[in-house]
Enzyme design. Structure first.
Site, mmCIF file in Angstrom:
data_model
loop_
_atom_site.group_PDB
_atom_site.id
_atom_site.type_symbol
_atom_site.label_atom_id
_atom_site.label_comp_id
_atom_site.label_asym_id
_atom_site.label_seq_id
_atom_site.Cartn_x
_atom_site.Cartn_y
_atom_site.Cartn_z
ATOM 1 N N HIS A 227 0.863 -1.192 0.000
ATOM 2 C CA HIS A 227 0.000 0.000 0.000
ATOM 3 C C HIS A 227 0.893 1.233 0.000
ATOM 4 C CE1 HIS A 227 1.186 -0.471 4.205
ATOM 5 N NE2 HIS A 227 0.947 0.838 4.342
ATOM 6 N N HIS A 287 4.846 0.102 -0.043
ATOM 7 C CA HIS A 287 5.570 -0.703 0.946
ATOM 8 C C HIS A 287 4.657 -1.760 1.540
ATOM 9 C CE1 HIS A 287 3.757 2.777 2.969
ATOM 10 N NE2 HIS A 287 3.673 2.040 4.056
ATOM 11 N N ARG A 297 7.203 -8.786 15.932
ATOM 12 C CA ARG A 297 7.732 -7.495 15.481
ATOM 13 C C ARG A 297 6.710 -6.405 15.789
ATOM 14 N NH1 ARG A 297 7.271 -4.702 10.422
ATOM 15 N NH2 ARG A 297 8.886 -3.107 10.342
HETATM 16 O O1 LIG Z 1 5.221 -2.397 9.919
HETATM 17 C C1 LIG Z 1 5.752 -1.772 9.017
HETATM 18 O O2 LIG Z 1 6.952 -1.788 8.822
HETATM 19 C C2 LIG Z 1 4.897 -0.975 8.065
HETATM 20 C C3 LIG Z 1 3.697 -0.315 8.709
HETATM 21 C C4 LIG Z 1 2.915 0.499 7.739
HETATM 22 O O3 LIG Z 1 3.176 0.521 6.577
HETATM 23 C C5 LIG Z 1 1.770 1.303 8.187
HETATM 24 O O4 LIG Z 1 1.408 1.264 9.393
HETATM 25 O O5 LIG Z 1 1.188 2.022 7.334
HETATM 26 FE FE LIG Z 2 2.175 2.159 5.548
#
Ligand SMILES: O=C(O)CCC(=O)C(=O)O
Ligand SMILES: [Fe+2]
Length: 373
Positions: A227, A287, A297
């Protein structure tokens, strides 16, 4: 159109309840992504790393300009946010996600709401579930925290408030560096000069806590699907476990690139609203988050946007006969509503001109067919 951020999703409720992922020995079918659904595949062997920029370096402005117009993402170090503030916020996230499921559900996000505990809203666009859970805060988390931790809520609220203050300052600094690198000054953006600090009544940010539990079959699972963020910029703190990947478009090096956690470092993503503001010069980075077998994580995203009454449109300085205005004006709330409806088509739904087709990174041929939104 709703004007308050908290009302952005009223017309697009999402009602998918998080499930308890701890202690599952096998990946249930509903979590098994296939290769054509962007299942995580190995990273290309040779690729450039995501830029790491030292904010105390005299060349930082130039480096930020390059990262913004090529990658749409970079990491920052020496950014001035004390490590203790990041650690305390990470503790809030860990304390919350380690609660039993019934406790977390006391803070459940309502289907049409923005704040609270739940699955990523983008889940509704995918046939498979994501291996994660989240907690979103817009404005003060006091009400939720009081319900969850009747005796300790002030400590947790203080950590969030401190984090919010630090991130707001950093987000402003980064915004001006990014815009400065494009030749945009404070005179070009009236709204951005108004530093009224009424953040509780008029939030300019959301804080998103993400938790990716250890997963029995990480190669077939997806932590958070591809997204783009619906923000101006997002500042992401990731715990010391890697999982974030960004899509590097273009040529032979196209593919997913892992953004390794750096102790005390922060990841900066360009969001769709900065892409609009820059008239398409800065790509909003696609990403996703992958998961791993042995480790939980945590990530914490600070989602920075404009004040809710401001309509974001391309800066006039970046519009001219050879660079027609690519997007119409939108408020943050309107754009969130558009994203909730159109997801990966949200940017094209606010696009004005055909020239944008060629320029818009989200529409290029190198994005491996991923969903962007
Ligand atoms: O957890 C991550 O590294 C990405 C989180 C993310 O893209 C978001 O919260 O929009
Ligand atoms: Fe994000």
């Amino acid at each position: 159109m709703p004007s308050k951020l908290a009302d952005a999703f009223r017309s697009h409720p999402v009602d998918i309840q998080p499930k308890n992922l701890h202690d599952l020995k096998e990946l249930p079918d509903s979590y098994q992504w296939s290769a054509d659904q962007d299942r995580p595949e190995p990273e290309p062997a040779h690729h450039e790393p995501v830029p790491v920029i030292d904010l105390s370096d005299p060349n930082a402005l130039e480096e930020i300009g390059h990262a913004c117009t090529t990658w749409g993402v970079f990491q920052v170090v020496n950014h001035g946010v004390p490590a203790a503030v990041l650690d305390r916020m990470e503790d809030v996230a860990k304390s919350f996600f380690s609660l039993p499921a019934h406790q977390k559900l006391k803070a459940a996000r309502s289907p049409d709401g923005i704040s609270g505990y739940g699955l990523a809203r983008i889940s509704s666009f995918f046939p498979k579930l994501m291996w994660s859970e989240g907690f979103t805060m817009v404005g003060s988390p006091l009400e939720h925290f009081h319900t969850i931790w009747p005796h300790h809520y002030t400590r947790f609220c203080d950590s969030v408030e401190e984090y919010d203050k630090q991130m707001q300052n950093l987000a402003q600094t980064l915004m001006w560096l990014m815009l400065g690198s494009l030749g945009i000054t404070k005179e070009d953006l009236n709204w951005a000069n108004n530093n009224s600090n009424s953040t509780t009544t008029n939030p300019r940010a959301a804080i998103q806590l993400n938790h990716y539990p250890a997963c029995p079959d990480p190669d077939r699972a997806m932590g958070l699907a591809p997204h783009t963020d619906s923000t101006l910029v997002t500042i992401l703190h990731q715990s010391n476990t890697s999982g974030l990947q960004v899509l590097r478009a273009g040529g032979g090096t196209a593919g997913w690139v892992t953004v390794p956690p750096i102790r005390g470092g922060l990841v900066v993503h360009i969001g769709d609203l900065l892409h609009i503001l820059s008239n398409g010069l800065c790509p909003s980075v696609v990403h996703r988050a992958v998961v791993n077998r042995d480790r939980n994580r945590i990530s914490i995203a600070y989602l920075h946007g404009p004040p809710s009454n401001v309509r974001i449109s391309p800066v006039q300085k970046l519009v001219g006969p050879s660079q027609p205005q690519m997007y119409r004006a939108v408020t943050w709330t309107e754009y969130l509503g558009t994203k909730a409806k159109h997801f990966d088509k949200a940017l094209s739904s606010v696009r004005l001109c055909a020239a944008a087709e060629a320029k818009d990174h989200n529409n290029n041929n190198n994005n491996n067919g991923v969903q962007v939104g």
